[in-house]
Design an enzyme around this catalytic site. Structure first.
Site, short mmCIF file in Angstrom:
data_model
loop_
_atom_site.label_atom_id
_atom_site.label_comp_id
_atom_site.label_asym_id
_atom_site.label_seq_id
_atom_site.Cartn_x
_atom_site.Cartn_y
_atom_site.Cartn_z
N ASP A 4 0.85 -1.18 0.00
CA ASP A 4 0.00 0.00 0.00
C ASP A 4 0.89 1.24 0.00
OD1 ASP A 4 -2.19 1.63 0.10
OD2 ASP A 4 -2.78 1.10 2.14
N ASP A 98 -3.45 2.46 -5.79
CA ASP A 98 -2.18 2.47 -5.04
C ASP A 98 -2.00 1.29 -4.11
OD1 ASP A 98 -4.15 3.26 -3.22
OD2 ASP A 98 -2.78 4.55 -2.12
N GLU A 99 -2.75 0.22 -4.29
CA GLU A 99 -2.55 -0.94 -3.42
C GLU A 99 -2.92 -2.22 -4.15
OE1 GLU A 99 -5.19 -1.60 -0.09
OE2 GLU A 99 -6.63 -0.15 -0.89
#
Length: 406
Positions: A4, A98-99
């Site tokens: 993350d 973003d993860e």
């Protein structure tokens, strides 16, 4: 493994504004109804959180610098991030920009033990993207996600399989997926406050308290999560919505916004190689009453104009509105692959013409930047300039009639 990024939107913006490193920074719109998209850890110390109304965030942290978001830039960095993950393992389940979850079991012979792989990913993210990431490693997805959260920012936490239960039983019950604020209140009334409390409560009691969720949280409390990393995560719908700065009653404004949202959604459909078989309209009135209407299409489409016309028809079918509109949105649903699909054209060729025009728009914007070319209706009119004052001198500024002033 769960990876993350740390304050992703803020981190991207700081690449262009290194002078703001170490200061409270918020990414989000400046309108009266805007919300926080991302906040630096310096801003979070003042209680600023994602999805918080911007007005509240600015009251809590008045010294924060607020930056407008750049979604196209975030998508570019997200693509580069996923490429890093996919160079480690083909088993990557992207959760957001973003993860992602990574199954690294097959990569260890080539790259080393889990901690080495986690540090390799963090180093590559730092070297190639100029940002930091937090990595959680465990035997299950659920525990890996908790681990990455607990080592933020810029950390790595590995929970060995044999220590999974001990690790979980130190946590608050809210760490369990499916336990929100209301569920936590219900459990607190019977003295359940920690994951250990859940684990030591008979499943029959949990079922009486929580219904079907009871079995789910009981299994998680013992670290049991059989879900595998799923590399292909097809979107179930694609859409967009807009909250107006002031409530809107004018049909022309609503139609223009629907057209804008239709183009945003159709670009994403075509980029993903998808078409939709139904379209839904979302409307929220000034008193927060929200309604949705859906229409199934005769044939699957990926044309903004067809999506727009459908939602415009749904809006008209509502009849006179009892209040002004606070939010309007649309979604393309029942998605399917466009590959090899035969498009049923309208007799007058309208759909084919619109689709060809939008294909051309896609190609232009891919070359010169997103939304470099938009439909004329979506271009904001320039403010009218006041008429020039007459020159008091004889013959005008140039000294002679009929001549252009210098």
């Amino acid at each position: 493994m769960h990876v993350d990024m740390d304050a992703f939107y803020v981190s991207v913006e700081l690449l262009k504004r290194p002078d703001l490193i170490g200061r409270p920074v918020i990414v989000g719109g400046l309108g009266g109804r805007s919300v926080v998209l991302s906040a630096s850890y310096e801003a979070r110390r003042y209680g600023v959180r994602s999805a918080m109304p911007m007005a509240v965030a600015r009251r809590q942290c008045p010294q924060a610098v607020v930056l407008e978001p750049h979604q196209d830039v975030y998508r570019t960095f997200s693509g580069q991030l996923m490429q890093i993950f996919e160079s480690i393992t083909p088993l990557v389940e992207q959760l957001s920009v973003d993860e992602a979850f990574l199954d690294i079991a097959g990569s260890m012979r080539r790259l080393g033990p889990p901690r080495v792989i986690g540090e390799l990913i963090r180093k590559r993210v730092a070297d190639e993207l100029g940002m930091t990431a937090s990595v959680g490693i465990a035997a299950t997805k659920f525990v890996a996600k908790i681990a990455s959260t607990r080592c933020k920012p810029n950390g790595l936490l590995l929970v060995p399989k044999e220590q999974t239960v001990d690790f979980l039983h130190t946590l608050d019950v809210s760490a369990l997926w499916g336990v929100g604020a209301k569920t936590r209140e219900v459990m607190a009334r019977v003295g359940i406050a920690t994951v250990a409390d859940v684990a030591n409560t008979p499943p029959t009691v949990l079922r009486r308290l929580l219904g079907a969720v009871g079995d789910h949280v009981y299994e998680l409390s013992w670290g049991r999560d059989p879900r595998a990393v799923t590399p292909v995560r097809r979107e179930k719908s694609i859409g967009a919505e807009e909250t107006f700065a002031s409530d809107v009653s004018d049909d022309d404004i609503l139609h223009t916004e629907l057209l804008r949202l239709a183009h945003r959604s159709a670009v994403r459909l075509r980029a993903a190689g998808l078409q939709c078989r139904s379209v839904s309209l979302k409307l929220r009135y000034a008193d927060f009453t929200t309604l949705t209407r859906t229409r199934t299409l005769p044939e699957p489409v990926d044309s903004a104009q067809m999506i727009y016309e459908t939602t415009k028809g749904l809006l008209a079918a509502l009849g006179p509105r009892p209040q002004s509109v606070r939010l309007i949105g649309l979604r393309a649903e029942q998605l399917e692959s466009a590959e090899g699909a035969a498009m049923q054209l309208t007799l007058d060729g309208r759909e084919d013409s619109w689709r060809s025009a939008e294909d051309a728009l896609d190609r232009i914007n891919q070359r010169f930047g997103e939304l470099g070319v938009v439909p004329a209706r979506l271009i904001a009119p320039s403010p009218r300039k006041p008429p020039a004052e007459p020159d008091p001198s004889p013959g005008g500024a140039s000294g002679g009639p009929g001549q252009r002033p210098g």
